[in-house]
Write an enzyme that holds these catalytic residues in place. Structure first.
Site, PDB file in Angstrom:
ATOM      1  N   HIS A  99       1.701 -30.995 -25.657  1.00  0.00           N
ATOM      2  CA  HIS A  99       2.287 -29.655 -25.585  1.00  0.00           C
ATOM      3  C   HIS A  99       3.330 -29.536 -26.695  1.00  0.00           C
ATOM      4  CE1 HIS A  99       1.135 -28.306 -21.277  1.00  0.00           C
ATOM      5  NE2 HIS A  99       0.177 -29.005 -21.837  1.00  0.00           N
TER       6      HIS A  99
ATOM      7  N   CYS B 296       4.714 -23.118 -20.485  1.00  0.00           N
ATOM      8  CA  CYS B 296       5.298 -24.327 -19.881  1.00  0.00           C
ATOM      9  C   CYS B 296       5.979 -23.912 -18.590  1.00  0.00           C
ATOM     10  CB  CYS B 296       6.294 -24.961 -20.839  1.00  0.00           C
ATOM     11  SG  CYS B 296       7.044 -26.458 -20.159  1.00  0.00           S
TER      12      CYS B 296
ATOM     13  N   ARG C 223      -9.382 -23.540 -19.353  1.00  0.00           N
ATOM     14  CA  ARG C 223      -8.856 -24.103 -18.105  1.00  0.00           C
ATOM     15  C   ARG C 223      -7.328 -24.227 -18.197  1.00  0.00           C
ATOM     16  NH1 ARG C 223      -5.554 -27.551 -15.546  1.00  0.00           N
ATOM     17  NH2 ARG C 223      -6.016 -29.116 -17.146  1.00  0.00           N
ATOM     18  N   ASP C 224      -6.836 -25.169 -18.965  1.00  0.00           N
ATOM     19  CA  ASP C 224      -5.397 -25.421 -18.989  1.00  0.00           C
ATOM     20  C   ASP C 224      -4.646 -24.220 -19.551  1.00  0.00           C
ATOM     21  OD1 ASP C 224      -3.154 -26.935 -18.527  1.00  0.00           O
ATOM     22  OD2 ASP C 224      -3.286 -28.087 -20.376  1.00  0.00           O
TER      23      ASP C 224
ATOM     24  N   ASN D  51       0.638 -25.816 -24.399  1.00  0.00           N
ATOM     25  CA  ASN D  51      -0.395 -26.482 -25.183  1.00  0.00           C
ATOM     26  C   ASN D  51      -0.280 -26.218 -26.683  1.00  0.00           C
ATOM     27  OD1 ASN D  51      -2.328 -27.621 -23.155  1.00  0.00           O
ATOM     28  ND2 ASN D  51      -2.359 -25.490 -22.457  1.00  0.00           N
TER      29      ASN D  51
ATOM     30  N   HIS E 127      -3.276 -35.477 -25.339  1.00  0.00           N
ATOM     31  CA  HIS E 127      -3.059 -34.091 -24.922  1.00  0.00           C
ATOM     32  C   HIS E 127      -1.573 -33.767 -25.112  1.00  0.00           C
ATOM     33  CE1 HIS E 127      -3.749 -30.598 -22.130  1.00  0.00           C
ATOM     34  NE2 HIS E 127      -2.453 -30.768 -21.923  1.00  0.00           N
TER      35      HIS E 127
END
Lengths: 310, 310
Positions: free
Chosen positions: B215, B246, B21-22, B255, B213
């Site tokens: 990055h 990003c 997903r992300d 991520n 979460h």
């Protein structure tokens, strides 16, 4: 569940900039003395006060460092900067002192495989050699530090016993070095390894200052630096742009980037004396002018936070 | 000098894989449902037990996620894997439940600038919306988590007050979510920020599980994960290959890579259930077959340590 440690950061961390030596030594682009001196000048403008400037090893084996004398003859002497020269033996130490280095860094190896490949010496050999080198440095009244390389893993032999690292640190302290650096030469360490190693080395060698040298090969360098700071370490090596690569993994990155370290520390309120924007500018200059290839640092791509009003 | 915390690592950390997903949502390469399902299959083979599989947002705004229903129709149901669907409103939640998602993740925003750009809502709006979404999720007996995005900094507004994050966490807990995730959406956090935020959120919302979460945009993700673990967090998001980029810094990474997290944790003796070599293989498959561009992870370039006998 683990317990929380102290959340507060140290007030100040000393960054030892290793780009001009460790960074350039492995770079595929050979640059001339004038460009090295411009690099050093830019680092000083960014606030660097202590740097590895040159090495005094066999120029046939490390041609990128053959101009150590010329570099040291050209560095500014009125900026309060300490220049470290790397030496692996007595001959190198004499050359470094004659060239005007303010400090000498000697390299011990923590395991056989890397010792054979890097300087044709066993860990014991390097400890014995340090004894002799330390006498010369003492007579010349030049501070001497010892880096224990592959302290967190060897590319040939695999795991390195932390007790062996501690024993080498004991030998280094007995030889009278003022500082011991633990080198994660291949970027294998985890932050838990760092805590263990710092504790073991402190117990074996309480007197010398402790410096940590991390590579970001496996993305753990900033985590390792954070763990080192939590364990009380306040001296950290870093290389502008993250230049240096990893000879053991051609696509991988090597030295942790100075600007990435400075970003993390400044967000934590830790003073380094280094201007993040100027260091990012230096990384971009390395990338576009001096080396003409991408560098590994992330801050040079992402920029700082919060964004500056321009 | 700071004091040392507990050097021991937690026994086990749950990694929530967000690549499907992300990771894919922001990737410049659009891939079809079959390739997504192969990706999910590879992740499961590597040991992933919980993943963000799809999002149920406006397909005109996020075309890469338009096939959420088809993805969910194709995922294996006999492997003990929990699939999370992302929803930003009641309509999305209904679609995600209808598609068979085992859990729903809702996104709150911690500041105005990002809220406006990402979902046209203020932080208050998202908290109010969560109240309504939570009633539906509760009625459907589907677990609901809430991610507080830009919890460590906003690309438009800059600094984000930790008290504001804590207040949103309190709202999420009051709405009855089972888990709160703190999202460092732009990779701005330092490990000291993480410690502060975890403590503040814990105090404001003691009941829900806490997930982090990160990055790696500014290279701090693994340091932040280490700090989160030290603060007692045991659920971490990561994306295979570090895919996702990003959007606010085109050259920068997004991520944190699953294999990089797994490497650090496994070196520290922390069990994740994920096979490092298979995850590296998946990252290389993403790079060479599925996405056909370099991915950000470092383990896929450096390989693990110690090297495996082959």
């Amino acid at each position: 569940m683990t317990q929380t440690g102290q959340a507060s950061a140290p007030e100040r961390v000393e960054i030892v900039e290793v780009g001009p030596r460790d960074g350039l030594q492995n770079d595929p682009t050979l640059i001339d003395t004038g460009v090295k001196l411009e690099f050093i000048h830019r680092l000083i403008e960014a606030g660097v006060k202590r740097m590895e400037a040159a090495s005094f090893v066999n120029p046939k084996l490390v041609p990128a460092m053959a101009d150590g004398d010329a570099v040291m003859a050209g560095v500014p002497r009125d900026r309060g900067v300490t220049y470290i020269g790397l030496a692996l033996n007595e001959r190198g130490l004499r050359r470094a002192i004659d060239a005007g280095c303010d400090e000498i860094n000697f390299v011990m190896v923590a395991s056989e495989g890397f010792g054979r490949a890097n300087q044709n010496a066993t860990p014991e050999d390097t400890a014995d050699l340090l004894d002799r080198v330390a006498i010369l440095a003492h007579d010349a009244r030049v501070p001497l530090s010892a880096t224990i390389s592959v302290a967190f893993g060897d590319p040939f032999d695999g795991e390195v016993d932390v007790n062996r690292v501690a024993e080498l640190a004991r030998r280094a302290a007995a030889a009278g070095v003022s500082e011991i650096a633990l080198g994660d030469t291949i970027g294998a360490a985890s932050p838990w390894d760092v805590r263990r190693a710092v504790e073991a080395v402190r117990a074996a060698a309480p007197d010398p200052r402790l410096r940590l040298h991390f590579h970001n090969t496996r993305n753990t360098a900033l985590a390792n630096i954070y763990a080192a700071l939590e364990a009380g370490v306040t001296i950290i090596d870093a290389s502008a742009g993250g230049i240096g690569g990893c000879p053991f993994a051609p696509r991988a990155t090597g030295n942790v980037a100075t600007e990435d370290v400075v970003y993390m520390l400044s967000r934590g309120g830790v003073e380094t004396g280094i201007d993040l924007d100027r260091m990012i500018e230096t990384a971009r200059w390395l990338e576009t002018v001096a080396l003409r290839h991408p560098v590994a640092s992330m801050l040079s791509k992402a920029g700082g936070f919060p964004p500056r009003a321009s």
